[in-house]
Design a protein around this motif. Structure first.
Motif, PDB file in Angstrom:
ATOM      1  N   LEU A 141     -11.316   2.913   8.466  1.00  0.00           N
ATOM      2  CA  LEU A 141     -11.321   2.092   7.618  1.00  0.00           C
ATOM      3  C   LEU A 141     -12.359   1.160   7.622  1.00  0.00           C
ATOM      4  N   LEU A 142     -12.984   0.786   8.736  1.00  0.00           N
ATOM      5  CA  LEU A 142     -14.076  -0.053   8.820  1.00  0.00           C
ATOM      6  C   LEU A 142     -15.220   0.415   8.460  1.00  0.00           C
ATOM      7  N   ALA A 143     -15.454   1.735   8.440  1.00  0.00           N
ATOM      8  CA  ALA A 143     -16.514   2.218   7.951  1.00  0.00           C
ATOM      9  C   ALA A 143     -16.688   2.203   6.324  1.00  0.00           C
ATOM     10  N   GLU A 144     -15.364   2.550   5.820  1.00  0.00           N
ATOM     11  CA  GLU A 144     -15.296   2.668   4.382  1.00  0.00           C
ATOM     12  C   GLU A 144     -15.354   1.156   3.806  1.00  0.00           C
ATOM     13  N   ARG A 145     -14.548   0.123   4.649  1.00  0.00           N
ATOM     14  CA  ARG A 145     -14.722  -1.040   3.993  1.00  0.00           C
ATOM     15  C   ARG A 145     -15.019  -2.102   5.294  1.00  0.00           C
ATOM     16  N   PRO A 146     -16.202  -2.334   5.448  1.00  0.00           N
ATOM     17  CA  PRO A 146     -16.503  -3.310   6.639  1.00  0.00           C
ATOM     18  C   PRO A 146     -16.118  -4.642   6.203  1.00  0.00           C
ATOM     19  N   ASP A 147     -15.561  -5.021   5.152  1.00  0.00           N
ATOM     20  CA  ASP A 147     -15.219  -6.408   4.709  1.00  0.00           C
ATOM     21  C   ASP A 147     -13.742  -6.465   4.802  1.00  0.00           C
ATOM     22  N   VAL A 148     -13.155  -5.472   5.108  1.00  0.00           N
ATOM     23  CA  VAL A 148     -11.431  -5.501   5.216  1.00  0.00           C
ATOM     24  C   VAL A 148     -10.964  -6.791   6.116  1.00  0.00           C
ATOM     25  N   SER A 149      -9.990  -7.531   5.272  1.00  0.00           N
ATOM     26  CA  SER A 149      -9.636  -8.936   5.952  1.00  0.00           C
ATOM     27  C   SER A 149      -8.339  -8.726   6.699  1.00  0.00           C
ATOM     28  N   ALA A 150      -7.751  -7.585   6.635  1.00  0.00           N
ATOM     29  CA  ALA A 150      -6.292  -7.371   7.330  1.00  0.00           C
ATOM     30  C   ALA A 150      -5.838  -6.014   7.136  1.00  0.00           C
ATOM     31  N   ILE A 151      -5.178  -5.687   8.337  1.00  0.00           N
ATOM     32  CA  ILE A 151      -4.723  -4.261   8.293  1.00  0.00           C
ATOM     33  C   ILE A 151      -3.134  -4.275   8.603  1.00  0.00           C
ATOM     34  N   VAL A 152      -2.466  -3.332   8.075  1.00  0.00           N
ATOM     35  CA  VAL A 152      -1.022  -3.062   8.146  1.00  0.00           C
ATOM     36  C   VAL A 152      -1.001  -1.542   8.889  1.00  0.00           C
ATOM     37  N   ALA A 153      -0.398  -1.750  10.256  1.00  0.00           N
ATOM     38  CA  ALA A 153      -0.325  -0.322  10.827  1.00  0.00           C
ATOM     39  C   ALA A 153       1.115   0.290  10.762  1.00  0.00           C
ATOM     40  N   ALA A 154       0.920   1.609  10.560  1.00  0.00           N
ATOM     41  CA  ALA A 154       2.555   2.167  10.541  1.00  0.00           C
ATOM     42  C   ALA A 154       3.478   2.168  11.752  1.00  0.00           C
ATOM     43  N   ASN A 155       2.925   1.597  12.775  1.00  0.00           N
ATOM     44  CA  ASN A 155       3.771   1.456  14.040  1.00  0.00           C
ATOM     45  C   ASN A 155       2.875   0.473  14.982  1.00  0.00           C
ATOM     46  N   ASP A 156       3.723  -0.069  15.817  1.00  0.00           N
ATOM     47  CA  ASP A 156       3.080  -1.058  16.973  1.00  0.00           C
ATOM     48  C   ASP A 156       1.877  -0.319  17.575  1.00  0.00           C
ATOM     49  N   VAL A 157       2.243   1.006  18.165  1.00  0.00           N
ATOM     50  CA  VAL A 157       1.054   1.915  18.889  1.00  0.00           C
ATOM     51  C   VAL A 157      -0.275   1.944  18.167  1.00  0.00           C
ATOM     52  N   MET A 158      -0.179   2.347  16.809  1.00  0.00           N
ATOM     53  CA  MET A 158      -1.254   2.419  16.123  1.00  0.00           C
ATOM     54  C   MET A 158      -1.918   1.100  15.866  1.00  0.00           C
ATOM     55  N   ALA A 159      -1.163   0.134  15.636  1.00  0.00           N
ATOM     56  CA  ALA A 159      -1.800  -1.314  15.723  1.00  0.00           C
ATOM     57  C   ALA A 159      -2.430  -1.732  16.939  1.00  0.00           C
TER      58      ALA A 159
END
Length: 341
Positions: free
Chosen positions: A240-258
């Motif tokens: 995600l960071l490689a595709e959008r270095p300017d990302v401002s937030a992340i929603v993960a599918a679960n806590d472990v992925m977070a």
């Protein structure tokens, strides 16, 4: 000649008749309480439970199984022991099944499958009275189950798989939307989503996509074809960071992925939440650790487990009851990973 030491008689183990006499009820009513039958008054149930506690009575499971043709055991199939959301689900299940006199056995689907074993067959070979599926096993493993099944925490098992099974789960689509709207409300618009395989991840992804589109923003999903472990979250976050270095937030599918996402952000030198806010899903014990203090969606896993157990007991008492499908509404637990003030 030394005197022989005194012989103390072995204490007699209390019986169901002793419990009945102490509680002032019949043996059959004690049996009803031990089976968790619903049609016993609160007063009589408490009298029996108090007598059991006072006498230290322990029912013979072998005798009970012979008398009732039940083993009073429930098999629980989970997806992966490494995902801590199962802790709350199992706690909820046992909060209902333990007082009803049932033992709970747990098997890890991935671990058993890697060993070439079918855990469903294992439970059935042990004559489990019922199964709780908190996983999405291959449909071929679920043929000819022949025992009541409650699906817990998963909304469906796939087309034609156990269509008569009761379902108790969280509304994952609502939860994905809830997490995304929280971030939008904080003014974050470049929100990415770390997803993975499986029904719950797909429903959470739909909720995220719905909230983004309704806000006039393009969804940005990575990892949808992968797994949902910490390593998967780390890899998806890097992509995600490689595709959008300017990302401002992340929603993960679960806590472990977070947790994997937090590691990737730290490697990139990005501050959480000042530069990138992070939301997990499951409100697992992991999320509450002070070091992580992770904002997360609470699907009410403990309540799902308790309700699944109640549904299972009802099914055992009334096999012909209509199929039940219950979705519990999730809530958001806000912690430091999105709190900027």
């Amino acid at each position: 000649m030394a005197a022989n030491p005194p012989v103390h008689p072995t204490p007699t183990r209390p019986t169901i008749y002793d419990v009945a006499e102490r509680a002032g009820v019949s043996k059959s009513l004690v049996s009803l309480v031990l089976r968790g039958a619903p049609h016993v008054s609160a007063g009589r149930r408490q009298a029996v439970l108090s007598a059991i506690d006072e006498l230290g009575y322990r029912p013979s499971r072998a005798a009970s199984a012979l008398a009732s043709q039940r083993t009073r055991s429930v098999g629980v199939l989970i997806d992966d022991f490494r995902n801590p959301w199962f802790v709350e689900l199992l706690t909820g299940l046992r909060s209902v099944l333990d007082p009803a006199g049932y033992t709970v056995s747990v098997a890890d689907f991935q671990l058993e499958a890697a060993s070439g074993r079918n855990p469903v067959d294992g439970f059935l070979a042990q004559h489990a009275d019922a199964l709780v599926l908190a996983a999405e096993p291959d449909p071929s493993l679920l043929r000819d189950v022949g025992a009541p099944v409650v699906v817990a925490g998963v909304r469906e098992l796939g087309p034609g798989t156990l269509p008569a099974a009761d379902v108790v789960a969280g509304d994952d689509e609502c939860g994905g939307e809830l997490a995304t709207r929280h971030l939008l409300g904080l003014g974050r618009e470049r929100i990415g989503h770390l997803s993975g395989r499986g029904g719950p991840a797909a429903h959470r992804r739909r909720g995220y996509e719905k909230a983004m589109r309704e806000a006039g923003l393009a969804p940005l999903v990575t990892g949808a074809a992968g797994g949902t472990t910490e390593q998967d979250g780390y890899a998806a976050a890097l992509a995600l960071l490689a595709e959008r270095p300017d990302v401002s937030a992340i929603v993960a599918a679960n806590d472990v992925m977070a947790v994997g996402a937090l590691a990737a952000l730290r490697e990139r030198g990005l501050a959480v939440p000042a530069e990138v806010a992070v939301v997990g899903y499951d409100n697992s014990p992991l999320a509450a650790y002070r070091y992580l203090d992770l904002t997360t969606v609470d699907p009410r896993s403990r309540e799902i487990g308790a309700e699944a157990a109640r549904t299972l007991l009802t099914r055992l008492e009334n096999p012909d009851a209509p199929r039940r499908r219950a979705l519990l509404e999730p809530s958001l637990v806000i912690r430091a990973s999105t709190r900027t003030a």
